[in-house]
Design an enzyme around this catalytic site. Structure first.
Site, mmCIF file in Angstrom:
data_model
loop_
_atom_site.group_PDB
_atom_site.id
_atom_site.type_symbol
_atom_site.label_atom_id
_atom_site.label_comp_id
_atom_site.label_asym_id
_atom_site.label_seq_id
_atom_site.Cartn_x
_atom_site.Cartn_y
_atom_site.Cartn_z
ATOM 1 N N THR A 149 11.204 31.932 -0.040
ATOM 2 C CA THR A 149 9.890 31.399 -0.404
ATOM 3 C C THR A 149 9.748 31.350 -1.920
ATOM 4 O O THR A 149 10.714 31.607 -2.655
ATOM 5 C CB THR A 149 8.761 32.183 0.323
ATOM 6 O OG1 THR A 149 7.521 31.523 0.080
ATOM 7 C CG2 THR A 149 8.677 33.635 -0.098
ATOM 8 N N LYS A 188 12.852 28.492 -3.688
ATOM 9 C CA LYS A 188 13.247 27.465 -2.716
ATOM 10 C C LYS A 188 14.213 26.415 -3.297
ATOM 11 O O LYS A 188 15.060 25.895 -2.577
ATOM 12 C CB LYS A 188 12.011 26.766 -2.153
ATOM 13 C CG LYS A 188 11.260 27.590 -1.116
ATOM 14 C CD LYS A 188 10.073 26.796 -0.610
ATOM 15 C CE LYS A 188 9.646 27.260 0.753
ATOM 16 N NZ LYS A 188 8.686 26.359 1.395
ATOM 17 N N ASN A 208 14.343 26.619 2.777
ATOM 18 C CA ASN A 208 13.494 27.758 3.160
ATOM 19 C C ASN A 208 14.216 28.695 4.121
ATOM 20 O O ASN A 208 13.665 29.718 4.511
ATOM 21 C CB ASN A 208 12.166 27.282 3.774
ATOM 22 C CG ASN A 208 12.353 26.645 5.133
ATOM 23 O OD1 ASN A 208 13.456 26.258 5.493
ATOM 24 N ND2 ASN A 208 11.285 26.520 5.879
ATOM 25 N N GLY A 214 -1.466 15.263 -1.503
ATOM 26 C CA GLY A 214 -0.684 16.352 -2.086
ATOM 27 C C GLY A 214 0.728 15.876 -2.391
ATOM 28 O O GLY A 214 1.244 14.965 -1.726
ATOM 29 N N GLY A 260 3.324 18.425 -3.460
ATOM 30 C CA GLY A 260 4.139 19.616 -3.676
ATOM 31 C C GLY A 260 5.327 19.608 -2.719
ATOM 32 O O GLY A 260 5.669 18.575 -2.135
ATOM 33 N N ASN A 285 -2.026 11.949 -4.788
ATOM 34 C CA ASN A 285 -2.124 13.272 -5.405
ATOM 35 C C ASN A 285 -3.015 13.231 -6.625
ATOM 36 O O ASN A 285 -3.047 12.233 -7.351
ATOM 37 C CB ASN A 285 -0.717 13.756 -5.801
ATOM 38 C CG ASN A 285 -0.698 15.241 -6.090
ATOM 39 O OD1 ASN A 285 -1.241 16.021 -5.313
ATOM 40 N ND2 ASN A 285 -0.100 15.643 -7.199
ATOM 41 N N ILE A 299 -2.251 20.920 7.052
ATOM 42 C CA ILE A 299 -1.225 21.971 7.041
ATOM 43 C C ILE A 299 -1.824 23.333 6.676
ATOM 44 O O ILE A 299 -1.164 24.351 6.792
ATOM 45 C CB ILE A 299 -0.013 21.641 6.128
ATOM 46 C CG1 ILE A 299 -0.366 21.767 4.648
ATOM 47 C CG2 ILE A 299 0.566 20.282 6.443
ATOM 48 C CD1 ILE A 299 0.872 21.940 3.781
HETATM 49 P P1 ATR Z 1 3.305 23.372 -1.512
HETATM 50 O O1 ATR Z 1 4.634 23.902 -1.931
HETATM 51 O O2 ATR Z 1 2.703 24.069 -0.311
HETATM 52 O O3 ATR Z 1 3.323 21.905 -1.312
HETATM 53 P P2 ATR Z 1 2.229 23.195 -4.173
HETATM 54 O O4 ATR Z 1 3.554 22.731 -4.653
HETATM 55 O O5 ATR Z 1 1.527 24.278 -4.929
HETATM 56 O O6 ATR Z 1 2.294 23.716 -2.691
HETATM 57 O O7 ATR Z 1 1.281 21.908 -4.079
HETATM 58 C C1 ATR Z 1 -0.087 22.012 -3.913
HETATM 59 C C2 ATR Z 1 -0.698 20.601 -3.845
HETATM 60 O O8 ATR Z 1 -2.105 20.740 -3.662
HETATM 61 C C3 ATR Z 1 -0.504 19.785 -5.121
HETATM 62 O O9 ATR Z 1 -0.274 18.450 -4.743
HETATM 63 C C4 ATR Z 1 -1.861 19.937 -5.832
HETATM 64 O O10 ATR Z 1 -2.210 18.858 -6.665
HETATM 65 P P3 ATR Z 1 -1.684 18.771 -8.194
HETATM 66 O O11 ATR Z 1 -0.262 18.315 -8.128
HETATM 67 O O12 ATR Z 1 -2.591 17.815 -8.853
HETATM 68 O O13 ATR Z 1 -1.821 20.184 -8.766
HETATM 69 C C5 ATR Z 1 -2.780 19.962 -4.655
HETATM 70 N N1 ATR Z 1 -4.081 20.600 -4.977
HETATM 71 C C6 ATR Z 1 -4.330 21.925 -5.085
HETATM 72 N N2 ATR Z 1 -5.643 22.136 -5.364
HETATM 73 C C7 ATR Z 1 -6.216 20.898 -5.425
HETATM 74 C C8 ATR Z 1 -7.549 20.435 -5.678
HETATM 75 N N3 ATR Z 1 -8.555 21.282 -5.924
HETATM 76 N N4 ATR Z 1 -7.780 19.101 -5.672
HETATM 77 C C9 ATR Z 1 -6.782 18.243 -5.432
HETATM 78 N N5 ATR Z 1 -5.490 18.610 -5.187
HETATM 79 C C10 ATR Z 1 -5.214 19.916 -5.180
#
Ligand code: ATR
Length: 281
Positions: free
Chosen positions: A70, A74, A95, A137, A139, A161, A226
């Site tokens: 994790t 990763k 993972n 998103g 990520g 995103n 998710i």
């Molecule tokens: P994971 O590995 O689970 O995908 P991550 O890489 O931390 O987690 O990704 C989190 C996602 O949530 C990102 O796309 C983030 O957007 P940014 O790339 O702009 O940071 C999105 N995210 C988190 N909080 C958010 C919010 N308040 N509004 C919009 N997008 C959000």
């Protein structure tokens, strides 16, 4: 359930990350180990980036069958793998690691599998073929989901995103079926898709609510979140109000653990309602 008596050669697996205390994996795997009376242990290890290689080598030397990986390892962990599955390679992250008897490291990514299997568990006749999806998103989860959707015959995936550049990178990496949907245009785009997926952390306990309207969704659209804590997010509540089909995130978390458990402990665990609730208690 009583813990079984341990003999001298238990199956060993675990999870490595930093920090590791948030991980649900020990609870999940140890629940199944106890339920199936398997002579095994699943242990969380806090491992820093500097110690990643030596820790993995140590686990192999100690006879571990493998580990989950994790945050933040990763991606880094691929450097140490002897073989990497196509899906892990496409996602650029692993993972799940399997250690062979000769000490070789095989890296896989089961997040996309967990996502698809969760939908199949909830809606067994769902067919991804020729469908259009929007993923909020960009990520690691979004990338794994987009890649799994493509493997399952999806026609188009739009990634939206808050930070557009991250969506752009996924689109460039995964090819022509994946495009970028501007965050501001997404509410309109929602009316044209068959699947809406929240792969952001919005809606999670302690995080802001999911902010994108879904009121334009077609009546037949499936909404997938998710986020698994809470089990029913505000996005899913909104979708239910609109009479849309919904799938929550807990099944993805559980399903992504299944391939590792099968491989390490030689048993296919059954996913029941009890584990869904137990895991977030
Ligand atoms: P994971 O590995 O689970 O995908 P991550 O890489 O931390 O987690 O990704 C989190 C996602 O949530 C990102 O796309 C983030 O957007 P940014 O790339 O702009 O940071 C999105 N995210 C988190 N909080 C958010 C919010 N308040 N509004 C919009 N997008 C959000």
């Amino acid at each position: 359930m009583d813990k079984i008596t341990i003999d001298n050669a238990p199956y060993l697996a675990g999870v490595i990350g930093h920090p590791i205390s948030h991980s649900k994996s020990p609870k999940l795997h140890n629940y199944w180990l106890t339920k199936y009376k398997i002579n095994g242990f699943y242990v969380p290890f806090s491992v820093t980036t500097e110690k990643l290689k030596s820790s993995i080598e140590g686990l192999i030397d100690l006879g571990f069958k493998g580990v989950n990986v994790t945050i933040p390892h990763k991606t880094n962990v691929l450097t140490y793998a002897d073989s990497v599955t196509d899906r892990a390679s496409l996602i650029g992250a692993a993972n799940t690691l399997y250690f062979s008897k000769s000490g070789k490291i095989h890296a896989d990514n089961t997040d996309g599998y967990g996502f698809i299997q969760n939908i199949m568990d909830e809606i067994p006749d769902f067919d991804f073929y020729d469908k259009r999806a929007i993923i909020y998103g960009a990520g690691g989860s979004s990338r794994a989901i987009a890649s799994a959707l493509i493997s399952n015959g999806i026609k188009e995936v739009g990634i939206s995103n808050r930070t557009r550049s991250k969506a752009q990178i996924i689109s460039e990496n995964l090819g022509a079926k994946v495009s970028v949907v501007d965050w501001r245009n997404a509410p309109e785009m929602v009316g044209e898709v068959d699947i809406i997926i929240n792969a952001t952390s919005m809606g999670m306990v302690g995080q802001p609510d999911f902010s994108q309207p879904i009121s334009r969704a077609k009546k037949t659209t499936l909404v997938v979140d998710i986020v698994y804590n809470p089990l029913v997010t505000d996005l899913l509540k909104e979708a239910k109000k609109l009479n849309l089909k919904t799938v929550g995130g807990i099944g993805m978390l559980i399903n992504q653990a299944v391939p590792g458990f099968e491989h390490w402990f030689q048993k296919t665990p059954v996913i029941d309602d009890h584990i869904r609730k137990f895991i977030i208690e």
